[in-house]
Design a protein around this motif. Structure first.
Motif, PDB file in Angstrom:
ATOM      1  N   ARG A 344      15.714  34.571  17.888  1.00  0.00           N
ATOM      2  CA  ARG A 344      14.829  33.843  16.871  1.00  0.00           C
ATOM      3  C   ARG A 344      15.923  33.063  16.115  1.00  0.00           C
ATOM      4  N   GLU A 345      16.879  33.341  15.451  1.00  0.00           N
ATOM      5  CA  GLU A 345      17.443  32.786  14.386  1.00  0.00           C
ATOM      6  C   GLU A 345      18.823  31.725  15.048  1.00  0.00           C
ATOM      7  N   ARG A 346      18.815  31.993  16.580  1.00  0.00           N
ATOM      8  CA  ARG A 346      19.899  30.976  17.210  1.00  0.00           C
ATOM      9  C   ARG A 346      19.150  30.211  17.812  1.00  0.00           C
ATOM     10  N   GLY A 347      17.387  30.043  17.953  1.00  0.00           N
ATOM     11  CA  GLY A 347      16.714  29.615  18.569  1.00  0.00           C
ATOM     12  C   GLY A 347      16.376  27.894  17.489  1.00  0.00           C
ATOM     13  N   ALA A 348      16.115  28.244  15.866  1.00  0.00           N
ATOM     14  CA  ALA A 348      16.124  27.668  15.072  1.00  0.00           C
ATOM     15  C   ALA A 348      17.956  26.370  14.749  1.00  0.00           C
ATOM     16  N   ARG A 349      18.329  27.506  14.824  1.00  0.00           N
ATOM     17  CA  ARG A 349      19.715  26.371  15.215  1.00  0.00           C
ATOM     18  C   ARG A 349      19.985  25.702  15.974  1.00  0.00           C
ATOM     19  N   GLN A 350      18.844  25.658  16.830  1.00  0.00           N
ATOM     20  CA  GLN A 350      19.462  25.031  18.356  1.00  0.00           C
ATOM     21  C   GLN A 350      19.097  24.154  18.465  1.00  0.00           C
ATOM     22  N   ALA A 351      17.335  24.320  17.584  1.00  0.00           N
ATOM     23  CA  ALA A 351      16.669  23.403  17.904  1.00  0.00           C
ATOM     24  C   ALA A 351      17.070  22.195  16.502  1.00  0.00           C
ATOM     25  N   ALA A 352      17.292  22.819  15.370  1.00  0.00           N
ATOM     26  CA  ALA A 352      17.935  22.204  14.727  1.00  0.00           C
ATOM     27  C   ALA A 352      18.932  21.144  15.215  1.00  0.00           C
ATOM     28  N   SER A 353      19.492  21.205  16.359  1.00  0.00           N
ATOM     29  CA  SER A 353      20.852  20.486  16.438  1.00  0.00           C
ATOM     30  C   SER A 353      19.893  18.705  17.599  1.00  0.00           C
ATOM     31  N   TRP A 354      18.737  19.533  18.016  1.00  0.00           N
ATOM     32  CA  TRP A 354      18.504  18.471  19.169  1.00  0.00           C
ATOM     33  C   TRP A 354      18.195  16.673  17.829  1.00  0.00           C
ATOM     34  N   PRO A 355      18.180  15.757  19.328  1.00  0.00           N
ATOM     35  CA  PRO A 355      17.435  14.437  18.519  1.00  0.00           C
ATOM     36  C   PRO A 355      16.513  14.132  18.053  1.00  0.00           C
ATOM     37  N   THR A 356      16.175  13.702  16.746  1.00  0.00           N
ATOM     38  CA  THR A 356      15.101  13.393  16.553  1.00  0.00           C
ATOM     39  C   THR A 356      14.703  12.011  16.258  1.00  0.00           C
ATOM     40  N   GLU A 357      12.788  11.640  16.125  1.00  0.00           N
ATOM     41  CA  GLU A 357      12.829  10.500  16.863  1.00  0.00           C
ATOM     42  C   GLU A 357      13.333   9.298  16.620  1.00  0.00           C
ATOM     43  N   ASP A 358      13.381   9.294  14.951  1.00  0.00           N
ATOM     44  CA  ASP A 358      14.735   8.222  15.026  1.00  0.00           C
ATOM     45  C   ASP A 358      15.865   8.153  15.844  1.00  0.00           C
ATOM     46  N   GLU A 359      16.390   9.060  15.770  1.00  0.00           N
ATOM     47  CA  GLU A 359      17.463   9.420  16.835  1.00  0.00           C
ATOM     48  C   GLU A 359      17.073   8.579  18.310  1.00  0.00           C
ATOM     49  N   THR A 360      16.379   9.276  18.475  1.00  0.00           N
ATOM     50  CA  THR A 360      15.460   8.448  19.859  1.00  0.00           C
ATOM     51  C   THR A 360      15.054   6.823  20.088  1.00  0.00           C
ATOM     52  N   VAL A 361      14.806   6.313  18.792  1.00  0.00           N
ATOM     53  CA  VAL A 361      14.725   5.412  18.821  1.00  0.00           C
ATOM     54  C   VAL A 361      15.333   4.617  18.756  1.00  0.00           C
ATOM     55  N   ALA A 362      16.478   4.754  17.646  1.00  0.00           N
ATOM     56  CA  ALA A 362      17.750   3.991  17.993  1.00  0.00           C
ATOM     57  C   ALA A 362      18.531   3.848  18.951  1.00  0.00           C
ATOM     58  N   GLN A 363      18.740   5.063  20.088  1.00  0.00           N
ATOM     59  CA  GLN A 363      19.200   4.597  20.841  1.00  0.00           C
ATOM     60  C   GLN A 363      18.554   3.664  22.016  1.00  0.00           C
ATOM     61  N   VAL A 364      17.014   3.892  21.866  1.00  0.00           N
ATOM     62  CA  VAL A 364      16.388   3.071  22.965  1.00  0.00           C
ATOM     63  C   VAL A 364      16.949   1.494  22.032  1.00  0.00           C
ATOM     64  N   LEU A 365      16.746   0.931  21.259  1.00  0.00           N
ATOM     65  CA  LEU A 365      17.018  -0.286  20.862  1.00  0.00           C
ATOM     66  C   LEU A 365      18.138  -0.857  21.030  1.00  0.00           C
ATOM     67  N   SER A 366      19.462   0.099  20.916  1.00  0.00           N
ATOM     68  CA  SER A 366      21.115  -0.030  20.694  1.00  0.00           C
ATOM     69  C   SER A 366      20.952  -0.318  22.488  1.00  0.00           C
ATOM     70  N   VAL A 367      20.089   0.253  23.522  1.00  0.00           N
ATOM     71  CA  VAL A 367      20.136  -0.630  24.674  1.00  0.00           C
ATOM     72  C   VAL A 367      19.567  -1.354  24.948  1.00  0.00           C
ATOM     73  N   TYR A 368      18.413  -1.735  24.352  1.00  0.00           N
ATOM     74  CA  TYR A 368      18.009  -3.205  24.269  1.00  0.00           C
ATOM     75  C   TYR A 368      18.287  -4.193  23.708  1.00  0.00           C
ATOM     76  N   ASP A 369      19.313  -4.198  22.794  1.00  0.00           N
ATOM     77  CA  ASP A 369      20.210  -4.977  22.521  1.00  0.00           C
ATOM     78  C   ASP A 369      21.048  -5.870  23.151  1.00  0.00           C
ATOM     79  N   GLU A 370      21.775  -4.498  24.031  1.00  0.00           N
ATOM     80  CA  GLU A 370      22.879  -4.866  25.149  1.00  0.00           C
ATOM     81  C   GLU A 370      22.621  -5.510  26.380  1.00  0.00           C
ATOM     82  N   LEU A 371      20.497  -5.411  26.876  1.00  0.00           N
ATOM     83  CA  LEU A 371      20.300  -6.251  28.095  1.00  0.00           C
ATOM     84  C   LEU A 371      19.813  -7.230  27.111  1.00  0.00           C
TER      85      LEU A 371
END
Length: 378
Positions: A344-371
Motif C-alpha cells: 500500500r505504501e509503495r503503491g502510493a509512492r508509485q502513483a505519485a510518480s505518474w504524469p499529471t493531466e497538466d504534464e500530459t497536455v504540456a507534452q502533447v502541446l510541445s509535439v503540436y508546436d514542433e509540427l
C-alpha cells in the motif's frame, strides 16, 4: 510543471486540432476528454470526431470541444465525414489503430500533420492479425509522430516503420481525493455485504470478458483458494463473449467466483476489496492497476506489456498463464498483513510518480508546436 499559455501568440490565430476517436475503450475515451479539456483551457480550438455515443459517454462537448459525429469504421461514410471535419485543421491527432487508419485515409493528399497515439495493442491471430499488422504499417508511415503509452508500444511502432515514435505521458484523470475514513468504512461494509463477502476476503478483477484477459487462468487459480478458511470470494466486473463459458466453469467446478457484468461503481468495488487481480496476457497502462495503487489496494498482476514499468515494485508480479504462481501470490498476501501494508505504501509512492493531466497536455502541446508553423491571422 508550469502551465502552457492559454492565449495564442500575438498576430496568430488559435491552433485548431481535430481529435479522432473510434468507439473508444475506457482508457482512450477518458484520455481524449482530459486532453480536450486541457487544450481548450489553453486556447486551442478542439474538434472531437467520434460516434455520438462516445460523446454521450465521455462528454467531449461538456469541456468546450466541438463534437462531430463520425460513424465507426464499419460505416462506409466514416472516412468522407472525417475528411470533411479535418478540412481546416492545423493538426489531426488520432487515438487507436482503427481511428488512426481512417485519419490517414482522410488526410491522403493533404499536408496536415498526423499525430497518432497507441493506447493498446490489437489482439488477433491468423488472417485478422495479418490485416491489423498491415494497418499498423500504413498508420505509422503516415504519422509524423507516434506516441505509445508504453515502451513496448513505442518499440513496436519503430519496428513497424515509424519516423518518430515517443513514449506518451498519460495521466489517469478524475483520481478521487481521500474521503472521510468513517464514511469509507461504512461504504466498504455496505459493498461487501451486498456481494456476500462479510467475514471472508474479497478479491476483484475488472475488464472485458475476452480471451486476452486471462480469466481462464484466474479460474484455475481460484480452485486453490477453495482450500482456504474462510474461502475468498472473487468478483469480476466486466462483460464480454466469454461470459457463458466462464459461468459454466464456475458452476460446474463450484468455484467461489461471481461474474458481476458491466458495472459503473468499480471504484466502490475496488475500495471494498482486499486484493486486486490483473491476469491479462498483455496490458498497456492498465486502468485497474492505476486505480488499485491510488486506492491503496494490494495488486497481483502479470508481468506483461506496460505493467512492470507502470507499477514498479508496488505490486506482486507473476508470469502470464501460471495459475499456480497467481494462486500462491494471493495466498501469501492474504496471510501476510505486513506485506500488504508495504505494498500500500509503495503503491502510493508509485502513483505519485505518474504524469499529471497538466504534464500530459504540456507534452502533447510541445509535439503540436514542433509540427505546426505560425498561423497568420486572416
Amino acid at each position: 510543471m508550469s502551465p502552457v499559455s492559454s492565449n495564442a501568440p500575438h498576430g496568430q490565430s488559435p491552433l485548431r486540432t481535430v481529435q479522432v476517436l473510434g468507439g473508444g475503450n475506457a482508457g482512450s475515451g477518458v484520455h481524449v476528454r482530459s486532453l480536450a479539456a486541457g487544450l481548450v483551457a489553453r486556447g486551442v480550438r478542439v474538434t472531437v470526431c467520434a460516434p455520438a455515443e462516445a460523446d454521450r459517454a465521455y462528454g467531449f462537448s461538456g469541456v468546450g470541444a466541438d463534437h462531430v459525429h463520425v460513424p465507426r469504421s464499419s460505416d462506409p461514410g466514416s472516412v468522407a465525414a472525417l475528411r470533411a471535419a479535418c478540412t481546416d485543421a492545423d493538426l489531426v491527432h488520432a487515438h487507436g489503430l482503427h481511428a488512426s487508419f481512417r485519419a490517414a485515409l482522410a488526410l491522403s493528399g493533404r499536408s496536415t500533420p498526423l499525430v497518432v497515439t497507441w493506447h493498446n495493442r490489437a489482439h488477433a491471430e491468423g488472417a485478422r492479425g495479418h490485416l491489423l499488422r498491415m494497418l499498423e504499417r500504413r498508420v505509422v508511415r503516415a504519422a509524423a509522430v507516434v506516441l505509445g503509452t508504453t515502451s513496448d508500444l513505442v518499440d513496436r511502432a519503430r519496428r513497424t516503420g515509424a519516423r518518430d515514435a515517443r513514449l506518451a505521458a498519460v495521466a489517469l484523470p478524475g483520481t478521487r481525493q481521500p474521503v472521510d475514513q468513517d464514511e469509507a468504512e461504512l461504504l466498504r461494509s455496505k459493498v461487501r455485504a451486498e456481494l456476500g463477502a462479510m467475514g471472508r476476503p474479497l478479491l476483484i478483477a475488472v475488464g472485458s470478458l475476452d480471451r486476452h484477459r486471462g480469466y481462464d487462468h484466474l479460474l484455475d487459480a481460484a480452485r486453490a483458494w477453495c482450500r482456504l478458511d474462510p474461502v475468498p470470494l472473487l468478483v469480476v466486473a466486466g462483460e464480454g463473449p466469454l461470459r457463458p463459458a466462464l459461468q459454466r466453469r464456475i458452476e460446474d467446478e463450484e468455484l467461489p467466483v461471481r461474474l458481476l457484468g458491466r458495472r459503473d461503481d468499480v471504484s466502490e468495488l475496488l475500495a471494498a476489496a482486499d486484493l486486486a487481480l490483473l491476469p491479462s496476457s498483455w496490458e498497456s497502462r492498465s486502468v485497474l492497476a492505476q486505480e488499485a495503487l491510488y486506492a491503496r489496494v494490494p495488486l497481483v498482476a502479470t508481468a506483461v506489456g506496460g505493467v512492470p514499468d507502470l507499477v514498479g515494485d508496488a505490486a506482486e508480479l507473476v508470469a502470464y498463464g501460471d495459475a499456480r504462481a497467481l494462486a500462491a501470490a494471493v495466498v501469501r498476501l492474504l496471510d501476510d498483513p505486513e506485506r500488504c501494508a508495504e505494498l500500500r505504501e509503495r503503491g502510493a509512492r508509485q502513483a505519485a510518480s505518474w504524469p499529471t493531466e497538466d504534464e500530459t497536455v504540456a507534452q502533447v502541446l510541445s509535439v503540436y508546436d514542433e509540427l505546426t508553423q505560425p498561423r497568420p491571422l486572416p
